[in-house]
Design an enzyme around this catalytic site. Structure first.
Site, PDB file in Angstrom:
ATOM      1  N   CYS A  67       7.496  -1.464   5.001  1.00 12.24           N
ATOM      2  CA  CYS A  67       6.032  -1.077   4.768  1.00 12.24           C
ATOM      3  C   CYS A  67       5.075  -1.110   5.931  1.00 12.24           C
ATOM      4  O   CYS A  67       4.332  -0.103   5.936  1.00 12.24           O
ATOM      5  CB  CYS A  67       5.592  -1.637   3.664  1.00 12.24           C
ATOM      6  SG  CYS A  67       6.755  -1.540   2.166  1.00 12.24           S
ATOM      7  N   LEU A  95      -2.479  -7.787   6.026  1.00  7.28           N
ATOM      8  CA  LEU A  95      -1.416  -8.570   6.315  1.00  7.28           C
ATOM      9  C   LEU A  95      -0.766  -8.435   7.435  1.00  7.28           C
ATOM     10  O   LEU A  95      -0.593  -9.276   8.292  1.00  7.28           O
ATOM     11  CB  LEU A  95      -0.153  -8.473   5.143  1.00  7.28           C
ATOM     12  CG  LEU A  95      -0.506  -8.880   3.662  1.00  7.28           C
ATOM     13  CD1 LEU A  95       0.489  -8.680   2.769  1.00  7.28           C
ATOM     14  CD2 LEU A  95      -0.634 -10.376   3.475  1.00  7.28           C
TER      15      LEU A  95
HETATM   16  N1  LIG Z   1      10.083  -2.541  -0.482  1.00  4.60           N
HETATM   17  C1  LIG Z   1       9.122  -3.140  -0.751  1.00  4.60           C
HETATM   18  O1  LIG Z   1       9.080  -4.358  -0.611  1.00  4.60           O
HETATM   19  C2  LIG Z   1       8.038  -2.520  -1.391  1.00  4.60           C
HETATM   20  C3  LIG Z   1       6.878  -3.162  -1.838  1.00  4.60           C
HETATM   21  C4  LIG Z   1       5.645  -2.453  -2.404  1.00  4.60           C
HETATM   22  C5  LIG Z   1       5.773  -1.132  -2.081  1.00  4.60           C
HETATM   23  N2  LIG Z   1       6.828  -0.353  -1.763  1.00  4.60           N
HETATM   24  C6  LIG Z   1       6.818   1.008  -1.924  1.00  4.60           C
HETATM   25  O2  LIG Z   1       7.539   1.528  -2.853  1.00  4.60           O
HETATM   26  C7  LIG Z   1       7.941   2.741  -2.549  1.00  4.60           C
HETATM   27  C8  LIG Z   1       9.577   2.714  -2.641  1.00  4.60           C
HETATM   28  O3  LIG Z   1      10.107   1.715  -1.880  1.00  4.60           O
HETATM   29  P1  LIG Z   1      11.654   1.082  -1.832  1.00  4.60           P
HETATM   30  O4  LIG Z   1      11.564  -0.075  -0.928  1.00  4.60           O
HETATM   31  O5  LIG Z   1      11.859   0.621  -3.103  1.00  4.60           O
HETATM   32  O6  LIG Z   1      12.410   2.104  -1.415  1.00  4.60           O
HETATM   33  P2  LIG Z   1      13.874   2.457  -1.646  1.00  4.60           P
HETATM   34  O7  LIG Z   1      14.474   3.419  -0.628  1.00  4.60           O
HETATM   35  O8  LIG Z   1      14.573   1.205  -1.746  1.00  4.60           O
HETATM   36  O9  LIG Z   1      14.044   3.059  -3.036  1.00  4.60           O
HETATM   37  C9  LIG Z   1      13.599   4.262  -3.279  1.00  4.60           C
HETATM   38  C10 LIG Z   1      14.603   5.226  -4.084  1.00  4.60           C
HETATM   39  O10 LIG Z   1      14.142   6.327  -4.511  1.00  4.60           O
HETATM   40  C11 LIG Z   1      15.115   7.528  -4.556  1.00  4.60           C
HETATM   41  N3  LIG Z   1      14.735   8.774  -4.597  1.00  4.60           N
HETATM   42  C12 LIG Z   1      13.905   9.339  -3.548  1.00  4.60           C
HETATM   43  N4  LIG Z   1      13.644  10.628  -4.172  1.00  4.60           N
HETATM   44  C13 LIG Z   1      13.914  10.547  -5.528  1.00  4.60           C
HETATM   45  C14 LIG Z   1      13.638  11.780  -6.616  1.00  4.60           C
HETATM   46  N5  LIG Z   1      13.166  12.858  -6.206  1.00  4.60           N
HETATM   47  N6  LIG Z   1      14.265  11.245  -7.720  1.00  4.60           N
HETATM   48  C15 LIG Z   1      14.801  10.106  -7.841  1.00  4.60           C
HETATM   49  N7  LIG Z   1      15.017   9.308  -7.008  1.00  4.60           N
HETATM   50  C16 LIG Z   1      14.530   9.547  -5.894  1.00  4.60           C
HETATM   51  C17 LIG Z   1      15.899   7.255  -3.536  1.00  4.60           C
HETATM   52  O11 LIG Z   1      17.276   7.607  -3.617  1.00  4.60           O
HETATM   53  C18 LIG Z   1      15.968   5.515  -3.402  1.00  4.60           C
HETATM   54  O12 LIG Z   1      17.164   5.004  -3.842  1.00  4.60           O
HETATM   55  C19 LIG Z   1       7.762   3.146  -1.106  1.00  4.60           C
HETATM   56  O13 LIG Z   1       6.398   4.100  -1.410  1.00  4.60           O
HETATM   57  C20 LIG Z   1       7.177   1.785  -0.498  1.00  4.60           C
HETATM   58  O14 LIG Z   1       6.108   1.870   0.524  1.00  4.60           O
HETATM   59  C21 LIG Z   1       7.882  -1.055  -1.294  1.00  4.60           C
HETATM   60  O1  LIG Z   2       3.469 -15.305   8.817  1.00  3.62           O
HETATM   61  C1  LIG Z   2       4.074 -14.339   8.998  1.00  3.62           C
HETATM   62  C2  LIG Z   2       4.572 -13.598   7.756  1.00  3.62           C
HETATM   63  C3  LIG Z   2       5.337 -12.578   8.071  1.00  3.62           C
HETATM   64  N1  LIG Z   2       5.800 -12.109   9.105  1.00  3.62           N
HETATM   65  C4  LIG Z   2       6.685 -11.034   9.445  1.00  3.62           C
HETATM   66  O2  LIG Z   2       5.907  -9.845   8.585  1.00  3.62           O
HETATM   67  C5  LIG Z   2       7.131  -9.041   8.116  1.00  3.62           C
HETATM   68  C6  LIG Z   2       6.680  -8.725   6.669  1.00  3.62           C
HETATM   69  O3  LIG Z   2       6.972 -10.028   5.913  1.00  3.62           O
HETATM   70  P1  LIG Z   2       6.660 -10.122   4.618  1.00  3.62           P
HETATM   71  O4  LIG Z   2       5.129  -9.723   3.924  1.00  3.62           O
HETATM   72  O5  LIG Z   2       7.081 -11.443   3.905  1.00  3.62           O
HETATM   73  O6  LIG Z   2       7.529  -8.981   3.755  1.00  3.62           O
HETATM   74  P2  LIG Z   2       7.804  -7.759   2.970  1.00  3.62           P
HETATM   75  O7  LIG Z   2       8.986  -8.068   1.807  1.00  3.62           O
HETATM   76  O8  LIG Z   2       7.805  -6.497   3.747  1.00  3.62           O
HETATM   77  O9  LIG Z   2       6.320  -7.846   1.931  1.00  3.62           O
HETATM   78  C7  LIG Z   2       5.381  -7.059   2.500  1.00  3.62           C
HETATM   79  O10 LIG Z   2       5.210  -5.624   2.602  1.00  3.62           O
HETATM   80  C8  LIG Z   2       5.418  -5.152   0.903  1.00  3.62           C
HETATM   81  C9  LIG Z   2       5.662  -3.700   0.964  1.00  3.62           C
HETATM   82  O11 LIG Z   2       4.416  -2.981   0.983  1.00  3.62           O
HETATM   83  C10 LIG Z   2       3.897  -5.949   0.248  1.00  3.62           C
HETATM   84  O12 LIG Z   2       4.132  -5.476  -1.158  1.00  3.62           O
HETATM   85  C11 LIG Z   2       3.904  -7.237   0.394  1.00  3.62           C
HETATM   86  O13 LIG Z   2       2.817  -7.520  -0.295  1.00  3.62           O
HETATM   87  C12 LIG Z   2       4.026  -7.754   1.806  1.00  3.62           C
HETATM   88  O14 LIG Z   2       3.997  -8.834   2.013  1.00  3.62           O
HETATM   89  C13 LIG Z   2       8.269  -9.804   8.185  1.00  3.62           C
HETATM   90  O15 LIG Z   2       9.087  -8.904   9.503  1.00  3.62           O
HETATM   91  C14 LIG Z   2       7.873 -11.142   8.848  1.00  3.62           C
HETATM   92  O16 LIG Z   2       8.940 -11.739   9.393  1.00  3.62           O
HETATM   93  C15 LIG Z   2       5.368 -12.789  10.236  1.00  3.62           C
HETATM   94  O17 LIG Z   2       5.654 -12.406  11.364  1.00  3.62           O
HETATM   95  N2  LIG Z   2       4.737 -13.911  10.357  1.00  3.62           N
END
Ligand SMILES: NC(=O)c1ccc[n+]([C@@H]2O[C@H](COP(=O)([O-])OP(=O)(O)OC[C@H]3O[C@@H](n4cnc5c(N)ncnc54)[C@H](O)[C@@H]3O)[C@@H](O)[C@H]2O)c1
Ligand SMILES: O=c1ccn([C@@H]2O[C@H](COP(=O)(O)OP(=O)(O)O[C@H]3O[C@H](CO)[C@@H](O)[C@H](O)[C@H]3O)[C@@H](O)[C@H]2O)c(=O)[nH]1
Length: 386
Positions: free
Chosen positions: A244, A196
């Site tokens: 991420c 991505l």
């Molecule tokens: N944000 C996204 O869009 C997204 C999408 C897919 C995967 N991920 C992955 O998921 C994971 C979490 O991401 P997030 O965005 O939810 O993070 P976040 O910071 O929003 O949430 C993580 C939470 O975990 C808590 N925490 C940390 N250590 C802890 C412990 N030992 N016991 C209990 N709680 C604890 C923190 O206080 C925090 O509230 C990461 O590995 C990230 O890469 C994130």
């Molecule tokens: O055509 C595009 C699409 C996205 N972006 C940028 O790319 C970044 C990520 O965008 P997006 O993927 O929509 O946001 P996330 O919520 O961070 O989601 C990504 O990151 C997550 C965390 O791992 C994954 O779970 C998702 O599949 C993946 O899309 C942002 O800064 C967007 O502005 C662009 O510049 N151009």
């Protein structure tokens, strides 16, 4: 009744558990966290972990800032402490689900921690990475492109996969649930984000378009019309910036290096390098278009989060953009309905990677940057802006 406990009540843990609870009335769901405001909102950590049959771990896995692999490798501090706590409080067999994005082979290390106490408790580890995007989290969870579950290729591992599959099968069609071995599942998440993040390819093309009078919107439209390429992720931007992409690709680079694959590491490193270049290029273009200086000029910034419909500012390219303009002494007026002034000031003052840690472990609110004002509507932000 099956009980699920999720460790980490953030952007992933919160909505994912809300959807499981909604879709699986026969499953008891608890969400726990180490952050005091989160705990008061959710519940008691150890009690729920102890009672659960399935424990999701959805904690932060930011980029390491110190020591071996600093600036690239994933910091598994929060992961490790969650695993140790599970090992300490467990009194019955459990399935531990890796929901956080982790380096490939993390499950092997976690297995060692969990079996260390060896109280004759059977732990099965599954990798179930999350693919939701912020701003559309609930829609993505309701209708995921796929659910991925990786487990050990043993009878115990397969039984655990089936137990988790049974949870998702309450609302996700069977053919959308992919099962693999543990390592494929762990690596697939990093691979998916790396693919991505190749939005860097479009961004690199935008520089060439600008130099030659081509329009990147037209070029990417043509590219996206190819039935082999999906048009959804081809929008040129000022650089990607979410919580991420950068950390996961840096982690992938580190893993490639550790596996003796420097050419592969270099390939993925360039996705980040182009992203940094795109952010700098944007600032340079703004400054160049304003007689080569923005000193003392008011610049309005509409939107500070990394994308619309979220208040998340982790790695937002606005941080780099604002810092670049501030470096040339611009006066910034920032408006984002979902991000408060304290967060913006912290982001502009914090060191790279610090914002990826739990809130209570981040540096205290620094003194605000004077040339920055945060306002509450777009009209005030743009009034007298140049
Ligand atoms: N944000 C996204 O869009 C997204 C999408 C897919 C995967 N991920 C992955 O998921 C994971 C979490 O991401 P997030 O965005 O939810 O993070 P976040 O910071 O929003 O949430 C993580 C939470 O975990 C808590 N925490 C940390 N250590 C802890 C412990 N030992 N016991 C209990 N709680 C604890 C923190 O206080 C925090 O509230 C990461 O590995 C990230 O890469 C994130
Ligand atoms: O055509 C595009 C699409 C996205 N972006 C940028 O790319 C970044 C990520 O965008 P997006 O993927 O929509 O946001 P996330 O919520 O961070 O989601 C990504 O990151 C997550 C965390 O791992 C994954 O779970 C998702 O599949 C993946 O899309 C942002 O800064 C967007 O502005 C662009 O510049 N151009």
């Amino acid at each position: 009744m099956v009980k699920i406990c999720c460790i980490g009540a953030g952007y992933v843990g919160g909505p994912t558990m809300a959807v499981i609870a909604l879709k699986c009335p026969s499953v008891e769901v608890a969400v726990v966290d180490i952050s005091v405001p989160c705990i008061t909102t959710w519940n008691n950590v150890e009690k729920h972990v102890c009672e659960a049959d399935i424990v999701f771990v959805s904690v932060n896995t930011p980029t390491k800032t110190r020591g071996l692999g600093a600036g690239k490798a994933a910091d598994l501090t929060y992961w490790e402490s969650a695993a140790r706590m599970i090992a300490d409080v467990s009194k019955s067999d459990k399935i531990m689900v890796e929901k956080s994005t982790v380096p490939v082979k993390t499950a092997e290390a976690i297995e060692r921690i969990l079996t260390h106490n060896n109280n004759r408790i059977n732990f099965q580890i599954l990798s179930n990475p999350e693919f939701l995007a912020e701003g559309t989290a609930i829609e993505d969870l309701f209708k995921p492109d796929r659910v991925l579950i990786g487990g050990r290729e043993t009878p115990g591992g397969q039984k655990a996969i089936q137990a988790l599959k049974d949870v998702y099968a309450q609302w996700v069609p069977e053919d959308c649930i992919i099962t693999t071995n543990l390592w494929s599942a762990e690596l697939s998440k990093l691979a998916a984000n790396a693919f991505l993040a190749q939005i860097s390819s479009v961004n690199a093309m935008s520089a060439l378009c600008e130099a030659n009078g081509a329009n990147v919107l037209e070029v990417s439209y043509v590219v996206g019309k190819d039935s082999m390429i999906r048009p959804k992720f081809l929008n040129a931007s000022v650089g990607f910036g979410d919580s991420c992409f950068q950390k996961d690709i840096l982690n992938l680079v580190y893993i490639c290096e550790c596996n003796g694959l420097p050419e592969v590491a270099e390939y993925w490193k360039h996705v980040i390098k182009i992203n940094d270049y795109q952010k700098i290029r944007f600032v340079n273009r703004v400054v160049a278009s304003m007689f080569n200086t923005v000193s003392g000029k008011k610049v309005a910034i509409l939107g500070f989060a990394f994308k619309k419909d979220t208040g998340d500012t982790r790695e937002t390219p606005k941080i780099d953009g604002c810092k670049g303009l501030l470096g040339d002494k611009a006066k910034l007026s920032i408006y984002d309905p979902q991000v408060n002034e304290d967060q913006i000031q912290r982001d502009l003052a914090m060191k790279k990677f610090d914002w990826a840690h739990p809130l209570h472990l981040q540096p205290m609110s620094p003194t605000g940057v004077k040339q920055v004002s945060v306002v509450w509507d777009a009209y005030t932000a743009t009034k007298d802006a140049q």
